[in-house]
Design a protein around this motif. Structure first.
Motif, PDB file in Angstrom:
ATOM      1  N   ALA A 140       0.836  -1.196   0.000  1.00 11.97           N
ATOM      2  CA  ALA A 140       0.000   0.000   0.000  1.00 11.97           C
ATOM      3  C   ALA A 140       0.875   1.252   0.000  1.00 11.97           C
ATOM      4  O   ALA A 140       0.509   2.283  -0.575  1.00 11.97           O
ATOM      5  CB  ALA A 140      -0.916  -0.008   1.217  1.00 11.97           C
ATOM      6  N   THR A 141       2.033   1.157   0.637  1.00 10.03           N
ATOM      7  CA  THR A 141       2.951   2.299   0.665  1.00 10.03           C
ATOM      8  C   THR A 141       3.311   2.733  -0.759  1.00 10.03           C
ATOM      9  O   THR A 141       3.308   3.924  -1.079  1.00 10.03           O
ATOM     10  CB  THR A 141       4.223   1.919   1.449  1.00 10.03           C
ATOM     11  N   THR A 142       3.616   1.760  -1.612  1.00  8.71           N
ATOM     12  CA  THR A 142       3.984   2.080  -3.000  1.00  8.71           C
ATOM     13  C   THR A 142       2.783   2.624  -3.766  1.00  8.71           C
ATOM     14  O   THR A 142       2.925   3.541  -4.590  1.00  8.71           O
ATOM     15  CB  THR A 142       4.510   0.816  -3.712  1.00  8.71           C
ATOM     16  N   SER A 181       1.141   6.138   8.399  1.00  9.95           N
ATOM     17  CA  SER A 181       2.400   6.870   8.195  1.00  9.95           C
ATOM     18  C   SER A 181       2.922   6.745   6.762  1.00  9.95           C
ATOM     19  O   SER A 181       3.825   7.489   6.373  1.00  9.95           O
ATOM     20  CB  SER A 181       3.463   6.369   9.172  1.00  9.95           C
ATOM     21  N   SER A 182       2.353   5.819   5.968  1.00 11.69           N
ATOM     22  CA  SER A 182       2.783   5.732   4.566  1.00 11.69           C
ATOM     23  C   SER A 182       2.428   7.015   3.809  1.00 11.69           C
ATOM     24  O   SER A 182       3.067   7.325   2.798  1.00 11.69           O
ATOM     25  CB  SER A 182       2.149   4.518   3.877  1.00 11.69           C
ATOM     26  N   VAL A 183       1.437   7.753   4.293  1.00 16.87           N
ATOM     27  CA  VAL A 183       1.098   9.029   3.651  1.00 16.87           C
ATOM     28  C   VAL A 183       2.194  10.068   3.965  1.00 16.87           C
ATOM     29  O   VAL A 183       2.625  10.817   3.085  1.00 16.87           O
ATOM     30  CB  VAL A 183      -0.293   9.520   4.108  1.00 16.87           C
ATOM     31  N   GLY A 236      -8.412   3.194   9.537  1.00 16.98           N
ATOM     32  CA  GLY A 236      -7.065   3.591   9.962  1.00 16.98           C
ATOM     33  C   GLY A 236      -6.374   2.479  10.729  1.00 16.98           C
ATOM     34  O   GLY A 236      -7.032   1.624  11.328  1.00 16.98           O
ATOM     35  N   THR A 237      -5.046   2.495  10.723  1.00 16.50           N
ATOM     36  CA  THR A 237      -4.290   1.389  11.306  1.00 16.50           C
ATOM     37  C   THR A 237      -4.336   1.405  12.825  1.00 16.50           C
ATOM     38  O   THR A 237      -4.386   0.367  13.470  1.00 16.50           O
ATOM     39  CB  THR A 237      -2.835   1.456  10.819  1.00 16.50           C
ATOM     40  N   SER A 238      -4.341   2.588  13.406  1.00 22.27           N
ATOM     41  CA  SER A 238      -4.261   2.673  14.861  1.00 22.27           C
ATOM     42  C   SER A 238      -5.521   2.095  15.509  1.00 22.27           C
ATOM     43  O   SER A 238      -5.443   1.120  16.265  1.00 22.27           O
ATOM     44  CB  SER A 238      -4.051   4.136  15.261  1.00 22.27           C
ATOM     45  N   ALA A 263      -7.590   2.198   2.002  1.00 22.26           N
ATOM     46  CA  ALA A 263      -8.435   1.172   2.634  1.00 22.26           C
ATOM     47  C   ALA A 263      -7.631  -0.124   2.741  1.00 22.26           C
ATOM     48  O   ALA A 263      -8.151  -1.215   2.537  1.00 22.26           O
ATOM     49  CB  ALA A 263      -9.707   0.960   1.825  1.00 22.26           C
ATOM     50  N   ALA A 264      -6.331   0.024   3.051  1.00 19.77           N
ATOM     51  CA  ALA A 264      -5.405  -1.116   2.967  1.00 19.77           C
ATOM     52  C   ALA A 264      -5.937  -2.322   3.730  1.00 19.77           C
ATOM     53  O   ALA A 264      -5.924  -3.441   3.236  1.00 19.77           O
ATOM     54  CB  ALA A 264      -4.023  -0.711   3.493  1.00 19.77           C
ATOM     55  N   TRP A 265      -6.416  -2.075   4.943  1.00 19.78           N
ATOM     56  CA  TRP A 265      -6.951  -3.191   5.751  1.00 19.78           C
ATOM     57  C   TRP A 265      -8.437  -3.418   5.467  1.00 19.78           C
ATOM     58  O   TRP A 265      -8.865  -4.533   5.126  1.00 19.78           O
ATOM     59  CB  TRP A 265      -6.734  -2.871   7.233  1.00 19.78           C
ATOM     60  N   ALA A 266      -9.255  -2.357   5.614  1.00 20.52           N
ATOM     61  CA  ALA A 266     -10.711  -2.515   5.626  1.00 20.52           C
ATOM     62  C   ALA A 266     -11.287  -2.819   4.253  1.00 20.52           C
ATOM     63  O   ALA A 266     -12.417  -3.304   4.150  1.00 20.52           O
ATOM     64  CB  ALA A 266     -11.369  -1.257   6.194  1.00 20.52           C
TER      65      ALA A 266
HETATM   66  C1  LIG Z   1      -0.987  -1.772   6.596  1.00 22.52           C
HETATM   67  C2  LIG Z   1      -1.428  -0.442   6.176  1.00 22.52           C
HETATM   68  C3  LIG Z   1      -0.669   0.327   5.281  1.00 22.52           C
HETATM   69  C4  LIG Z   1       0.701  -0.090   4.790  1.00 22.52           C
HETATM   70  O1  LIG Z   1       0.662  -1.281   4.119  1.00 22.52           O
HETATM   71  P1  LIG Z   1       1.905  -1.837   3.289  1.00 22.52           P
HETATM   72  O2  LIG Z   1       1.261  -2.660   2.233  1.00 22.52           O
HETATM   73  O3  LIG Z   1       2.692  -2.646   4.246  1.00 22.52           O
HETATM   74  O4  LIG Z   1       2.667  -0.707   2.756  1.00 22.52           O
HETATM   75  C5  LIG Z   1      -1.187   1.524   4.855  1.00 22.52           C
HETATM   76  N1  LIG Z   1      -2.385   1.963   5.281  1.00 22.52           N
HETATM   77  C6  LIG Z   1      -3.138   1.247   6.146  1.00 22.52           C
HETATM   78  C7  LIG Z   1      -4.465   1.783   6.578  1.00 22.52           C
HETATM   79  C8  LIG Z   1      -2.679   0.033   6.624  1.00 22.52           C
HETATM   80  O5  LIG Z   1      -3.416  -0.657   7.496  1.00 22.52           O
END
Ligand SMILES: *Cc1c(COP(=O)(O)O)cnc(C)c1O
Length: 461
Positions: A140-142, A181-183, A236-238, A263-266
């Motif tokens: 998701a970071t990329t 934090s990837s943002v 969000g991740t937190s 929406a990396a997780w959800a």
């Molecule tokens: C896990 C996560 C990321 C980062 O995911 P990567 O694929 O490891 O870069 C980014 N945003 C959210 C909301 C995440 O949960």
């Protein structure tokens, strides 16, 4: 080692893998080790002479599995999951066997065309409109970096690519403090600068306030900045925060700004129609990232980016030197032009296997169980007098704490040294809290109910 040896050892590896997975519940989820435990067992330099595979294998069995944190353990409740469905592992083995590099259509037509098909299957599965296309990244970071680079170039009228950023106006990005934090990393790497990522205020429900977004954009314009784009958070991740997607996109689009939704997780949960209200309005997004390698079961690495119009991103990231041309073919997609790296693995194969081997119904059943069990566990913990639920379940993630940070942190350390379950921490509104997320592919209700059992037992020690 030659290919005949590979045949032999692959069978041994398959048997080992089956036993490893069957025995996971007997292992501590997190390796009970101190730093240096593994490196102290490795020679300082590579061998000059070839070693027999038997010796390499024996060292693997002796040193490695006991020093792993077991992400496929059914009682892994830390971070977010990195699920590997058995079907996905099988697909990865086959992709490994062919070991192709799919940078262009002609360097592996199947890799490109299966990827296009899987993007279409997933868009449909998530309830997205049929005009979304997309691509698969490593992370998701990329994907977020790609979206931010595209925002930058659109804002600079495509001048940054050739001229660089020196002498350009100062750009601004907008996101809430709940975004990953990837943002922040994307703002840094894209040369926009972390100070130019404006953290927009959130409401009591941890959603970005659309009015605050509009206010921040207009104040920045007055101050001579150039707003470039908005990054919204869907899970969000937190603590699993959701921005009000429809309202925030409306503000951004009224200002002419593109929107990327993380929406990396959800995202995986959106295969269940009953959760889609959480990201209502998503169909207007310009870019969306979700990680099938988290909750869906297509193992790491597999991050899908949906794009309403791939044109701006391809204009930003695509280069076509003569050695990468495909003579006489204009009707093909070369996915390297959509992403930062040139080389690409055949990641779509594990999506194809996973989606077919479980069906959307099978995957939905897992996610629905996880959400229901998280609510159940949350209520059991809530009933314990020492425990306060700090954030209510967002899908399958909630947080709790004891009466002081020190007590909370000490409990977490005891839980993770114990090894029966694995939980991780975050800070929420100045407080140290323990996260519980339910999402491992093979977990049962009984595995999940081990959480309150272990917590209750270790609170007494
Ligand atoms: C896990 C996560 C990321 C980062 O995911 P990567 O694929 O490891 O870069 C980014 N945003 C959210 C909301 C995440 O949960």
């Amino acid at each position: 080692m030659d290919h005949e040896d590979l045949r032999h050892w692959s069978k041994r590896a398959a048997d080992w893998a089956a036993e490893y997975h069957a025995g996971l519940r007997d292992r501590a989820v997190r390796a009970p080790l101190l730093p240096g435990a593994v490196s102290s067992q490795l020679p300082a330099a590579a061998p000059e002479a070839a070693e027999p595979m038997e010796a390499i294998w024996d060292d693997f069995v002796r040193i490695i599995p006991g020093a792993m944190t077991h992400w496929q353990h059914p009682r892994f409740f830390a971070y977010f999951p990195a699920n590997a469905s058995p079907a996905s592992m099988l697909a990865e083995q086959l992709a490994n066997a062919m070991a192709a590099q799919g940078m262009l259509w002609q360097t592996s037509p199947a890799a490109t065309e299966v990827e296009q098909a899987m993007i279409g299957w997933l868009a449909g599965a998530l309830g997205l409109p049929g005009d979304f296309t997309g691509t698969i990244h490593d992370s998701a970071t990329t994907a977020t970096l790609s979206a931010v680079l595209t925002m930058r170039e659109k804002a600079l009228d495509w001048q940054g690519l050739a001229q660089g950023l020196s002498g350009q106006p100062r750009l601004r990005l907008y996101a809430s403090a709940e975004t990953h934090s990837s943002v922040d990393k994307a703002a840094r790497v894209a040369g926009i600068g972390q100070d130019n990522l404006v953290k927009v205020a959130t409401d009591a429900g941890l959603s970005m306030k659309p009015g605050a977004l509009a206010g921040a954009i207009s104040a920045d314009r007055d101050a001579g900045f150039v707003p470039a784009g908005v990054i919204l958070c869907a899970g969000g991740t937190s603590v699993g925060a959701f921005d009000r997607i429809a309202d925030c996109i409306a503000v951004a689009h009224a200002e002419g700004l593109p929107v990327h939704v993380d929406a990396a997780w959800a995202g995986s949960a959106m295969i269940c129609p009953e959760f889609r209200h959480l990201w209502a309005g998503i169909e207007a997004a310009d870019s969306i990232v979700f990680n099938p390698h988290k909750w869906l079961g297509a193992q790491f690495d597999c991050a899908v980016q949906f794009l309403r119009d791939p044109g701006p991103q391809v204009r930003t990231l695509g280069l076509r030197p003569s050695y990468l041309e495909t003579a006489g073919r204009e009707d093909i997609v070369n996915f390297n032009e959509w992403t930062v790296p040139l080389g690409r693995r055949f990641r779509a194969l594990k999506l194809w296997f996973t989606l077919r081997a479980y069906g959307l119904d099978g995957l939905r059943a897992r996610i629905r169980n996880h959400v229901a069990w998280a609510a159940e566990v949350c209520d059991v913990l809530r009933a314990m007098p020492e425990i306060t639920i700090i954030t209510e379940p967002s899908l399958s993630l909630f947080t709790f704490a004891l009466t002081s940070d020190a007590a909370t942190e000490a409990l977490l350390a005891r839980i993770n040294d114990d090894g029966r379950i694995y939980l991780t921490q975050t800070r929420h509104q100045g407080r140290s809290v323990i996260r519980v997320q339910v999402g491992q592919f093979d977990c049962t209700r009984e595995d999940v109910m081990a959480v309150p059992e272990v917590v209750a037992e270790l609170m007494q020690t």
